[in-house]
Design an enzyme around this catalytic site. Sequence first.
Site, PDB file in Angstrom:
ATOM      1  CE1 TYR A   1     -11.138  -8.090   5.038  1.00  0.00           C
ATOM      2  CE2 TYR A   1     -11.035  -7.222   2.734  1.00  0.00           C
ATOM      3  CZ  TYR A   1     -10.465  -7.511   4.099  1.00  0.00           C
ATOM      4  OH  TYR A   1      -8.914  -7.796   3.932  1.00  0.00           O
TER       5      TYR A   1
ATOM      6  CG  HIS B   1      -2.074  -0.892   1.469  1.00  0.00           C
ATOM      7  ND1 HIS B   1      -1.692  -2.264   1.908  1.00  0.00           N
ATOM      8  CD2 HIS B   1      -3.349  -1.197   1.008  1.00  0.00           C
ATOM      9  CE1 HIS B   1      -2.832  -2.911   1.902  1.00  0.00           C
ATOM     10  NE2 HIS B   1      -3.838  -2.200   1.544  1.00  0.00           N
TER      11      HIS B   1
ATOM     12  CD  GLU C   1      -9.142  -4.169  -1.418  1.00  0.00           C
ATOM     13  OE1 GLU C   1      -9.459  -3.348  -1.032  1.00  0.00           O
ATOM     14  OE2 GLU C   1      -8.751  -5.183  -0.532  1.00  0.00           O
TER      15      GLU C   1
ATOM     16  CD  GLU D   1      -6.731  -7.478   1.398  1.00  0.00           C
ATOM     17  OE1 GLU D   1      -7.594  -6.742   2.082  1.00  0.00           O
ATOM     18  OE2 GLU D   1      -5.948  -6.932   0.964  1.00  0.00           O
TER      19      GLU D   1
ATOM     20  CD1 TRP E   1      -9.692   1.122  -1.388  1.00  0.00           C
ATOM     21  CD2 TRP E   1     -11.913   0.941  -1.898  1.00  0.00           C
ATOM     22  NE1 TRP E   1     -10.116  -0.300  -1.868  1.00  0.00           N
ATOM     23  CE2 TRP E   1     -11.324  -0.186  -1.856  1.00  0.00           C
ATOM     24  CE3 TRP E   1     -13.043   1.234  -2.240  1.00  0.00           C
ATOM     25  CZ2 TRP E   1     -12.107  -1.501  -2.391  1.00  0.00           C
ATOM     26  CZ3 TRP E   1     -14.028  -0.146  -2.596  1.00  0.00           C
ATOM     27  CH2 TRP E   1     -13.430  -1.119  -2.775  1.00  0.00           C
TER      28      TRP E   1
HETATM   29  C1  BMA Z   1      -5.292  -2.377   5.645  1.00  0.00           C
HETATM   30  C2  BMA Z   1      -5.456  -1.894   6.948  1.00  0.00           C
HETATM   31  C3  BMA Z   1      -4.650  -0.717   7.285  1.00  0.00           C
HETATM   32  C4  BMA Z   1      -3.443  -1.343   6.953  1.00  0.00           C
HETATM   33  C5  BMA Z   1      -3.078  -1.830   5.665  1.00  0.00           C
HETATM   34  C6  BMA Z   1      -1.792  -2.318   5.289  1.00  0.00           C
HETATM   35  O1  BMA Z   1      -6.425  -3.198   4.968  1.00  0.00           O
HETATM   36  O2  BMA Z   1      -5.546  -3.170   7.375  1.00  0.00           O
HETATM   37  O3  BMA Z   1      -4.828  -0.411   8.539  1.00  0.00           O
HETATM   38  O4  BMA Z   1      -2.484  -0.187   7.080  1.00  0.00           O
HETATM   39  O5  BMA Z   1      -4.205  -2.735   5.410  1.00  0.00           O
HETATM   40  O6  BMA Z   1      -1.455  -3.622   6.123  1.00  0.00           O
END
Ligand code: BMA
Length: 352
Positions: free
Chosen positions: A248, A114, A176, A282, A181
């Site tokens: 999810y 990320h 994603e 995920e 987002w």
């Molecule tokens: C996201 C959340 C965040 C986290 C990110 C990377 O889905 O869980 O809080 O910083 O993943 O682990």
Amino acid sequence: MNKFILTMAALMIATVAGAKSPVKKLYKRLLKLEKKGVMIGHQDDPLYGTTWKWDVGRSDVKETCGDYPAVMGFELGGIENGGDKSLDGVPFDRIRKEIVLHHNRGGIVTISWHPWNPVTGNNAWDPKGKAVAGVLPGGAQNAKFKGWLLTVAAFMKSLKTDGGKAVPVIFRPWHEMSGGWFWWGKDSCTPDEYQQLFRYTVDQLKAAGVSNLLYCYCPGGTVGETEANYMKFYPGDRYVDMLGVDVYNSSSTADYVARTKKELDVMRKIARERRKLYALTETGYRNTPQADWFTTGMWAAVKGSGASYVLLWRNAWDQPEENFGPAPEKSCADDFRKLAEEPEALFLNDVK
Ligand code: BMA
């Protein structure tokens, strides 16, 4: 799948590497394991849990059911800024150690990323700034972005056993994108720009000498359950080894099971046609408010799907409301132990 197709499939992997390279071995191993069952995975499993952090040798999954998850996920967000800790406060040195450790104990590793928004300087969840166009060749952030990819490449190349062998991992960048987002999401770039971003990432990593990765393409959230929707941002067979999806449990469990099954059906069809692996990359139900969710939700959705694995998201040490895996003190612990008894739910001891 007959032997010929299996060999063909192995030849199609996006990564260039010798016949006996660790990444090819991983690919073949995953194809075999798909027939045995669905591996259970957990994000950041050996780093922290609901009641602890940074202890060595611990795991909420193991402390609940007696075995480590077969798959462990790790996160590289923040590495691009040159810091020594991830966006979740985890030292990258520790992440590297745990990746090698899990590989050595016979487990499988996947990595997500990320990265910060290179235009606005905010985190990954800032969709503003048309950053995808910015990082591509000709864009104002291209030089910076190339540097980021070199940093990621250095980390990937540093994943080695004590004997100097490369540790193969499943890399899942730019996930994603079907949601709006992230700065690489559907509202921040065109499908064509997204595809260029994905290909550029793979090409640059390879050019930097990275050869230990299987690449996973992974829509999520609001994929739409049709083949066309799933493939909208697909960067091409040469760039993808595994198909993924993030789903999810947000409204009802029945809805989650139905949606996840549909997504897996769509992926299975595409995966079989294009000879790719596929996984539920995920998943989770925030804080697991339903005590039997692991068996009646998650397992009901993935059992018999042919998926390679299902990865539960993290038991965040820093955000109490972000808790997706099992833990001994959670009301879902008994149910998780029940899941672990399912012959087709594969934990570390079932795959090593
Ligand atoms: C996201 C959340 C965040 C986290 C990110 C990377 O889905 O869980 O809080 O910083 O993943 O682990």
